[in-house]
Design an enzyme around this catalytic site. Sequence first.
Site, PDB file in Angstrom:
ATOM      1  N   ASN A  92       0.877  -1.172   0.000  1.00 11.14           N
ATOM      2  CA  ASN A  92       0.000   0.000   0.000  1.00 11.14           C
ATOM      3  C   ASN A  92       0.913   1.219   0.000  1.00 11.14           C
ATOM      4  O   ASN A  92       1.489   1.565   1.014  1.00 11.14           O
ATOM      5  CB  ASN A  92      -0.890  -0.027   1.254  1.00 11.14           C
ATOM      6  CG  ASN A  92      -1.701   1.245   1.399  1.00 11.14           C
ATOM      7  OD1 ASN A  92      -1.908   1.983   0.432  1.00 11.14           O
ATOM      8  ND2 ASN A  92      -2.166   1.532   2.607  1.00 11.14           N
ATOM      9  N   LYS A 145       0.205   4.318  -0.348  1.00 12.63           N
ATOM     10  CA  LYS A 145      -0.353   5.578   0.183  1.00 12.63           C
ATOM     11  C   LYS A 145      -0.050   6.719  -0.806  1.00 12.63           C
ATOM     12  O   LYS A 145      -0.068   6.477  -2.007  1.00 12.63           O
ATOM     13  CB  LYS A 145       0.190   5.844   1.586  1.00 12.63           C
ATOM     14  CG  LYS A 145       0.037   4.612   2.473  1.00 12.63           C
ATOM     15  CD  LYS A 145       0.305   4.835   3.923  1.00 12.63           C
ATOM     16  CE  LYS A 145       0.072   3.522   4.661  1.00 12.63           C
ATOM     17  NZ  LYS A 145       0.133   3.668   6.111  1.00 12.63           N
ATOM     18  N   HIS A 177      -9.463   2.134   4.686  1.00 14.75           N
ATOM     19  CA  HIS A 177      -8.179   2.224   5.395  1.00 14.75           C
ATOM     20  C   HIS A 177      -8.338   3.208   6.560  1.00 14.75           C
ATOM     21  O   HIS A 177      -9.051   4.213   6.438  1.00 14.75           O
ATOM     22  CB  HIS A 177      -7.080   2.688   4.433  1.00 14.75           C
ATOM     23  CG  HIS A 177      -5.715   2.573   5.045  1.00 14.75           C
ATOM     24  ND1 HIS A 177      -5.225   3.496   5.931  1.00 14.75           N
ATOM     25  CD2 HIS A 177      -4.768   1.614   4.934  1.00 14.75           C
ATOM     26  CE1 HIS A 177      -4.021   3.119   6.336  1.00 14.75           C
ATOM     27  NE2 HIS A 177      -3.718   1.973   5.741  1.00 14.75           N
ATOM     28  N   GLU A 196      -6.550   5.479   7.640  1.00 16.51           N
ATOM     29  CA  GLU A 196      -6.218   6.877   7.314  1.00 16.51           C
ATOM     30  C   GLU A 196      -7.397   7.555   6.621  1.00 16.51           C
ATOM     31  O   GLU A 196      -7.624   8.755   6.798  1.00 16.51           O
ATOM     32  CB  GLU A 196      -4.943   6.934   6.450  1.00 16.51           C
ATOM     33  CG  GLU A 196      -3.704   6.626   7.292  1.00 16.51           C
ATOM     34  CD  GLU A 196      -2.560   5.982   6.537  1.00 16.51           C
ATOM     35  OE1 GLU A 196      -2.557   6.003   5.302  1.00 16.51           O
ATOM     36  OE2 GLU A 196      -1.672   5.431   7.211  1.00 16.51           O
ATOM     37  N   GLU A 210      -5.862  -4.218  10.583  1.00 19.59           N
ATOM     38  CA  GLU A 210      -4.785  -3.248  10.780  1.00 19.59           C
ATOM     39  C   GLU A 210      -5.021  -2.459  12.061  1.00 19.59           C
ATOM     40  O   GLU A 210      -5.735  -1.443  12.040  1.00 19.59           O
ATOM     41  CB  GLU A 210      -4.726  -2.281   9.592  1.00 19.59           C
ATOM     42  CG  GLU A 210      -4.417  -2.956   8.283  1.00 19.59           C
ATOM     43  CD  GLU A 210      -3.732  -1.998   7.317  1.00 19.59           C
ATOM     44  OE1 GLU A 210      -2.697  -2.379   6.769  1.00 19.59           O
ATOM     45  OE2 GLU A 210      -4.221  -0.871   7.137  1.00 19.59           O
ATOM     46  N   GLY A 265       2.566   2.410  10.653  1.00 19.05           N
ATOM     47  CA  GLY A 265       3.579   3.452  10.470  1.00 19.05           C
ATOM     48  C   GLY A 265       4.290   3.839  11.763  1.00 19.05           C
ATOM     49  O   GLY A 265       4.985   4.844  11.820  1.00 19.05           O
ATOM     50  N   SER A 287       3.201  -2.073  10.212  1.00 23.61           N
ATOM     51  CA  SER A 287       4.649  -2.221  10.410  1.00 23.61           C
ATOM     52  C   SER A 287       5.182  -3.612  10.047  1.00 23.61           C
ATOM     53  O   SER A 287       6.095  -4.122  10.702  1.00 23.61           O
ATOM     54  CB  SER A 287       5.044  -1.849  11.842  1.00 23.61           C
ATOM     55  OG  SER A 287       4.691  -0.504  12.112  1.00 23.61           O
TER      56      SER A 287
HETATM   57  P1  PGA Z   1       2.798   0.348   7.520  1.00 19.67           P
HETATM   58  O1  PGA Z   1       1.352   0.655   6.895  1.00 19.67           O
HETATM   59  O2  PGA Z   1       3.232  -0.992   6.987  1.00 19.67           O
HETATM   60  O3  PGA Z   1       3.668   1.478   7.037  1.00 19.67           O
HETATM   61  O4  PGA Z   1       2.630   0.318   8.997  1.00 19.67           O
HETATM   62  C1  PGA Z   1       0.408  -0.368   6.755  1.00 19.67           C
HETATM   63  C2  PGA Z   1      -0.854   0.187   6.162  1.00 19.67           C
HETATM   64  O5  PGA Z   1      -1.234   1.314   6.492  1.00 19.67           O
HETATM   65  O6  PGA Z   1      -1.513  -0.482   5.333  1.00 19.67           O
END
Ligand code: PGA
Length: 248
Positions: free
Chosen positions: A9, A11, A94, A96, A166, A172, A212
């Site tokens: 992903n 982003k 997601h 976010e 998630e 992140g 992560s």
């Molecule tokens: P990350 O993000 O691996 O950077 O923690 C995962 C995600 O948001 O899908």
Amino acid sequence: MRVPLIAGNWKMFKTKAEAKAFAEEFKELYKDTDIQAAICAPFTDLELLVEEFKGTGIMVGAQNVHFADEGAYTGEISVSMLEEIGVDLCVIGHSERRQYFAETDETCNLKLKKLFEGSIRPILCVGESLEQRDAGQAEAIVKGQIEADLEGIAADDIRKLIVAYEPIWAIGTGRTATPEQAEEMCAVIRECITALYDESVADDVIIQYGGSVKPANATEIMNQPEIDGALVGGASLKAADFIEIVNF
Ligand code: PGA
């Protein structure tokens, strides 16, 4: 039979030129791999990635879509626009988008229904915040999201669903859920889908863990029986890191 799926992903990262450089490197590295891989990228990269990955088996996903067929929705993209360029997957809900763009369970549900009218498979993201986990509400929150997001969707469509668990506190942050925590919640999700539909339907749903995931922890996460894949943010931006995760 569920086939493991490792999806990147990106982003809001990578211009077209950067996406092309990644694709050229990654498709070489991916040649002898039999694990299913995908990249979910910004809209502007999708057409190029579909072209670059043609014949490689690597799938391409969008990160959002609108639920209307078309209309006066400035800045939005429809399912048929994604279908026309050959997109395979679409991330829905997601954290976010839930946090910064007012995505709700109701809009997730409408988006899932619209995707299931066509051929693009959704990756539905669910997960609790740290506050909710600390208050002992993780299970209830995730179950509530699954129930609301899947409301009114037919069993045959659910068989094509991909869910990404998630936990928001692990995205992140460098703070990964332990393999046991991730496994436990992926099992809760499968039980919830069993209760809403039946075991045969729940058995077909790919359930990923995201938060992560990196080369150093991919193996122990992927070794959990209820975890069928990963949704990878930061570590999907470099082809050399992402291939290590795909080859867990
Ligand atoms: P990350 O993000 O691996 O950077 O923690 C995962 C995600 O948001 O899908």
